[in-house]
Design a protein around this motif. Structure first.
Motif, PDB file in Angstrom:
ATOM      1  N   UNK A  41       0.833  -1.201   0.000  1.00  0.00           N
ATOM      2  CA  UNK A  41       0.000   0.000   0.000  1.00  0.00           C
ATOM      3  C   UNK A  41       0.868   1.251   0.000  1.00  0.00           C
ATOM      4  N   UNK A  42       0.334   2.341  -0.517  1.00  0.00           N
ATOM      5  CA  UNK A  42       1.080   3.608  -0.448  1.00  0.00           C
ATOM      6  C   UNK A  42       1.505   3.926   0.982  1.00  0.00           C
ATOM      7  N   UNK A  43       2.747   4.369   1.117  1.00  0.00           N
ATOM      8  CA  UNK A  43       3.300   4.649   2.429  1.00  0.00           C
ATOM      9  C   UNK A  43       4.005   3.470   3.056  1.00  0.00           C
ATOM     10  N   UNK A  44       3.864   2.310   2.446  1.00  0.00           N
ATOM     11  CA  UNK A  44       4.490   1.108   2.981  1.00  0.00           C
ATOM     12  C   UNK A  44       5.943   0.970   2.571  1.00  0.00           C
ATOM     13  N   UNK A  45       6.523  -0.162   2.964  1.00  0.00           N
ATOM     14  CA  UNK A  45       7.939  -0.429   2.695  1.00  0.00           C
ATOM     15  C   UNK A  45       8.115  -1.809   2.081  1.00  0.00           C
ATOM     16  N   UNK A  46       9.162  -1.928   1.299  1.00  0.00           N
ATOM     17  CA  UNK A  46       9.598  -3.212   0.761  1.00  0.00           C
ATOM     18  C   UNK A  46      11.115  -3.220   0.739  1.00  0.00           C
ATOM     19  N   UNK A  47      11.664  -4.412   0.818  1.00  0.00           N
ATOM     20  CA  UNK A  47      13.114  -4.553   0.705  1.00  0.00           C
ATOM     21  C   UNK A  47      13.410  -5.533  -0.416  1.00  0.00           C
ATOM     22  N   UNK A  48      14.146  -5.050  -1.416  1.00  0.00           N
ATOM     23  CA  UNK A  48      14.583  -5.898  -2.513  1.00  0.00           C
ATOM     24  C   UNK A  48      16.001  -6.381  -2.233  1.00  0.00           C
ATOM     25  N   UNK A  49      16.261  -7.607  -2.659  1.00  0.00           N
ATOM     26  CA  UNK A  49      17.593  -8.154  -2.493  1.00  0.00           C
ATOM     27  C   UNK A  49      18.044  -8.796  -3.799  1.00  0.00           C
ATOM     28  N   UNK A  50      19.324  -8.671  -4.084  1.00  0.00           N
ATOM     29  CA  UNK A  50      19.901  -9.254  -5.296  1.00  0.00           C
ATOM     30  C   UNK A  50      21.173  -9.995  -4.906  1.00  0.00           C
ATOM     31  N   UNK A  51      21.188 -11.281  -5.184  1.00  0.00           N
ATOM     32  CA  UNK A  51      22.347 -12.103  -4.854  1.00  0.00           C
ATOM     33  C   UNK A  51      23.074 -12.500  -6.127  1.00  0.00           C
ATOM     34  N   UNK A  52      24.363 -12.271  -6.139  1.00  0.00           N
ATOM     35  CA  UNK A  52      25.189 -12.617  -7.289  1.00  0.00           C
ATOM     36  C   UNK A  52      25.971 -13.889  -7.006  1.00  0.00           C
ATOM     37  N   UNK A  65      11.186   2.824   1.327  1.00  0.00           N
ATOM     38  CA  UNK A  65      10.254   3.323   2.327  1.00  0.00           C
ATOM     39  C   UNK A  65       9.341   4.380   1.721  1.00  0.00           C
ATOM     40  N   UNK A  66       8.251   4.636   2.412  1.00  0.00           N
ATOM     41  CA  UNK A  66       7.300   5.672   1.970  1.00  0.00           C
ATOM     42  C   UNK A  66       6.966   5.502   0.492  1.00  0.00           C
ATOM     43  N   UNK A  67       6.623   4.306   0.119  1.00  0.00           N
ATOM     44  CA  UNK A  67       6.381   3.997  -1.296  1.00  0.00           C
ATOM     45  C   UNK A  67       5.167   4.736  -1.825  1.00  0.00           C
ATOM     46  N   UNK A 107       7.286  -4.604  -8.473  1.00  0.00           N
ATOM     47  CA  UNK A 107       6.857  -3.854  -7.290  1.00  0.00           C
ATOM     48  C   UNK A 107       5.605  -3.079  -7.677  1.00  0.00           C
ATOM     49  N   UNK A 108       4.530  -3.308  -6.957  1.00  0.00           N
ATOM     50  CA  UNK A 108       3.274  -2.622  -7.210  1.00  0.00           C
ATOM     51  C   UNK A 108       2.832  -1.909  -5.949  1.00  0.00           C
ATOM     52  N   UNK A 109       2.629  -0.599  -6.073  1.00  0.00           N
ATOM     53  CA  UNK A 109       2.192   0.206  -4.931  1.00  0.00           C
ATOM     54  C   UNK A 109       0.769   0.659  -5.224  1.00  0.00           C
ATOM     55  N   UNK A 110      -0.160   0.122  -4.476  1.00  0.00           N
ATOM     56  CA  UNK A 110      -1.565   0.401  -4.747  1.00  0.00           C
ATOM     57  C   UNK A 110      -2.394   0.123  -3.505  1.00  0.00           C
ATOM     58  N   UNK A 111      -3.458   0.900  -3.366  1.00  0.00           N
ATOM     59  CA  UNK A 111      -4.382   0.660  -2.263  1.00  0.00           C
ATOM     60  C   UNK A 111      -5.519  -0.267  -2.707  1.00  0.00           C
TER      61      UNK A 111
END
Length: 115
Positions: free
Chosen positions: A13-24, A83-85, A111-115
């Motif tokens: 949702x808008x205002x939320x957070x996500x953490x992306x990770x990339x492993x090589x 943060x604060x997506x 990544x989808x930011x939607x209510x």
């Protein structure tokens, strides 16, 4: 052979957070830098954040003060704390690594930011 595997995308949702990770994995040497791009439908791929060897970081103006990029050289990972997506952050996010001047790309994570 170098492989990049991304994780952490999803719906938030808008205002939320996500953490992306990339492993090589594979032949990881001569690391010059790494980072994240994103591409929204109908738009060109744009740089979101990057970090070069030595630790200097760079952010797109649209994500400054909201996103944080970090890397772990021992684990060969690069993360993007978002943060604060906002809805305009909706896109496919791609990680990349620059190894000796050659760029390698992940498969992308939505990544989808939607209510």
């Amino acid at each position: 052979q170098v492989q990049l595997v991304e994780s952490g995308g999803g719906l938030v949702q808008p205002g939320g957070s996500l953490r992306l990770s990339c492993a090589a994995s594979g032949s990881i040497f001569s690391v010059r830098g790494m980072g994240w791009y994103r591409q929204a439908p109908g738009n060109e791929r744009e740089l979101v954040a990057s970090v070069i060897s030595g630790g200097s970081t760079n952010y797109a103006d649209s994500v400054k003060d909201r996103f944080i990029i970090s890397s772990d050289n021992a684990k060969n990972t690069v993360d993007l704390q978002m943060n604060s997506l906002k809805p305009e952050d909706t896109a496919v996010y791609y990680c990349y690594w620059n190894l000796g001047g050659v760029e390698y790309w992940g498969q992308g994570t939505q990544v989808t930011v939607s209510s």
